[in-house]
Enzyme design. Structure first.
Site, PDB file in Angstrom:
ATOM      1  N   SER A 175     -34.300  -5.231  29.686  1.00 28.60           N
ATOM      2  CA  SER A 175     -34.345  -6.117  28.517  1.00 28.60           C
ATOM      3  C   SER A 175     -34.318  -7.596  28.875  1.00 28.60           C
ATOM      4  CB  SER A 175     -33.192  -5.786  27.593  1.00 28.60           C
ATOM      5  OG  SER A 175     -33.127  -4.407  27.450  1.00 28.60           O
ATOM      6  N   ARG A 190     -38.556 -14.506  33.375  1.00 25.25           N
ATOM      7  CA  ARG A 190     -37.348 -15.298  33.622  1.00 25.25           C
ATOM      8  C   ARG A 190     -36.137 -14.494  33.175  1.00 25.25           C
ATOM      9  NH1 ARG A 190     -36.929 -16.871  28.183  1.00 25.25           N
ATOM     10  NH2 ARG A 190     -39.023 -17.112  27.407  1.00 25.25           N
ATOM     11  N   ASP A 228     -35.921  -3.194  25.641  1.00 27.19           N
ATOM     12  CA  ASP A 228     -35.028  -2.409  24.766  1.00 27.19           C
ATOM     13  C   ASP A 228     -35.513  -2.380  23.319  1.00 27.19           C
ATOM     14  OD1 ASP A 228     -34.381  -5.076  24.435  1.00 27.19           O
ATOM     15  OD2 ASP A 228     -32.212  -4.773  24.437  1.00 27.19           O
TER      16      ASP A 228
HETATM   17 MG    MG Z   1     -28.629  -3.254  25.073  1.00 29.08          MG
END
Ligand code: MG
Ligand code: ADP
Length: 498
Positions: A175, A190, A228
């Site tokens: 994520s 990044r 995610d």
């Molecule tokens: Mg999470």
């Protein structure tokens, strides 16, 4: 009365009145300080204001940025990343798959046995990431992850064994902003959320994980690399076909949604058969002149690991809300002696006040705000607060949480507008739209969740809001990653043909 007695009485009266003057002065000074503290509070509240008109401006700005980000790479603060997920789960996926979820303070490893939409067996473990690994080297981080994964694989029970002769497969939920090159490959753009591992930026995260697994002799294939939000969308869709977007409100914040593939000018590939493509917005990096930003947000940003970036995230997500509260209280301590003549030392420490603690204070329902008192004492070493002061602290929490919650709702409205789901079309059967939500902030911070729903209802109006549901999809992302690994399995054709 004798002379002596008279003199004594006069002295006494003088002393009393001098004392009274001191008390009055003290009170005046105190009330001056209190007034100053109230000024700080009121000004902060004013600047955090999110009336409906402002939320609409934010939503419109979000829609505009979405268009710009879809038009060209670098066209907007919103990266609008192409996920390569053009087919969401159908519910027919079968088999045993692993998933790994890395994206915040904890990471999770999951083993899933898929046997149809209402027949899923899940086993998981959660491990917190040692903080030195969050700013160390790429190799160290991935070695740690592969090591924990191997430990979990070793706990496979009889009923969770994969078919002999096949390779284990993994859906990797990562994520952070990744520029994908395929469903199972992509380079890190990044870091966010307190991670800062320089030598990992620009690397293919699937290669890095694969190399780490090879180093320890773990034979596993990464079949899907997903954000995610994309995982949550996939997991949500598995059980509800009306899911059209997913929003994470946890340590950080982000959103993904299903876009028409021909509405993505920058998409250079073949148009998918489904005609759809999931877009990972990376909405945490959204910013707009319409956002109600304060001096505290500016200072927080300047002191952060990624100044100038993730401005939306820095005013709505779990990593930052408590820190904003701390900064407001610190100003009150410094400029209005809110906690007494000296500024409490602990209050000067960045990030000491975590969002779960802020949430606990905000939800304090004891008549004398006992929870607030305890938190102040335990976390900030501040004791002897009056009820009146504790009420002010709750009000600061309320202001920070409400602004975050209402801006999150505006962001969702931006998405709904982009895909034409924000209103009910006349003469058409109302379509249900579901936003799958996940993240500790949304799940646990009840007042935040309620403020967000209220803003959503205000923005949409009654009829539309009856057809737009914001639903918690608890750990949908792990399941989603496993499902995407299944639908991109190297054995898929074999499975489909048998
Ligand atoms: Mg999470
Ligand atoms: P991550 O975002 O790191 O993947 P989660 O979705 O579990 O993990 O979210 C964790 C975050 O949620 C924490 O960093 C915290 O900010 C927030 N959070 C957790 N519990 C609470 C709580 N009780 N009240 C408010 N926020 C919470």
């Amino acid at each position: 009365m004798g002379k002596v007695a008279v003199a004594a009485a006069v002295v006494c009266a003088a002393a009393v009145s001098a004392g009274a003057v001191l008390v009055v002065r003290h009170r005046m000074r105190n009330s001056g300080k209190w007034a100053k503290a109230m000024d700080i509070l009121r000004e902060f509240e004013d600047r955090c204001g999110t009336p409906i008109a402002k939320l609409r401006q934010v939503a419109d700005a979000m829609t505009v940025e979405m268009h710009a980000g879809l038009a060209s790479d670098g066209g907007s603060k919103l990266k609008m990343l192409i996920s390569y997920v053009d087919n969401l789960p159908t519910g027919d996926e079968t088999g045993i798959f692993y998933a790994l979820d890395l994206g915040g303070t904890n990471f999770r490893v999951l083993r899933v046995k898929l046997g149809g939409a209402d027949n899923v067996k899940k086993e998981f473990t959660e491990v917190s990431i040692p903080s030195h690994l969050m700013t160390g080297t790429c190799e160290d981080l991935f070695d740690f992850i592969a090591g924990e994964l191997a430990k979990f694989v070793a706990t496979e029970g009889e009923d969770m064994h994969i078919t002999a002769g096949t390779q284990r497969e993994l859906g990797f939920t990562f994520s952070f902003p990744v520029k994908q090159s395929s469903i199972a490959g992509g380079t890190l753009v990044r870091w966010t959320k307190g991670f800062n591992i320089e030598d990992a930026v620009g690397q293919d995260v699937v290669d890095e994980l694969t190399k780490a697994m090879e180093r320890i002799g773990l034979d596993m294939r990464v079949s899907a690399l997903v954000n995610d939000t994309v995982g949550t969308l996939a997991g949500g869709r598995y059980s509800n076909t009306n899911v059209i977007a997913a929003v994470i409100l946890g340590t950080g914040t982000n959103a993904a949604y299903v876009e028409r593939a021909n509405a993505i000018p920058k998409w250079q590939g073949l148009l998918p058969k489904s005609g759809e493509m999931v877009i990972n917005m990376e909405w945490g990096n959204f910013r707009s002149s319409h956002l109600p930003l304060t001096e505290f947000d500016e200072n927080l940003d300047n002191a952060s690991l990624n100044p100038g970036e993730q401005i939306f995230e820095k005013i709505i997500s779990g990593m930052y809300l408590g820190e904003i509260v701390r900064r407001v209280l610190l100003k009150m301590a410094k400029e209005a002696e809110f906690f007494g003549e000296t500024v409490p030392l602990k209050l000067e420490t960045q990030f000491v006040l975590r969002t779960p603690d802020m949430s606990a204070m905000h939800h304090d329902s004891t008549p004398d705000l006992k929870v607030v008192a305890t938190k102040l004492k335990d976390i900030l070493e501040i004791s002897n607060t009056s009820l009146k002061m504790r009420r002010v602290i709750v009000e600061v929490c309320e202001t920070v949480a409400t602004r975050g919650a209402r801006l999150s709702a505006a962001g969702i409205l931006g998405i709904l507008k982009k895909i034409g789901r924000d209103t009910i079309k006349e003469g058409e059967e109302p379509q249900k739209s579901v936003i799958a939500m996940d993240g500790g902030l949304f799940e646990h911070y009840t007042k935040f969740r309620k403020a967000m729903q209220t803003a959503m209802d205000e923005l949409l109006g009654e009829e539309a809001s009856n057809n737009i549901l914001i639903e918690l999809s608890n750990d949908g992302s792990g399941l989603g990653a496993a499902l995407l690994a299944a639908s991109h399995s190297q054995y898929r054709e074999y499975i489909e043909s048998t």
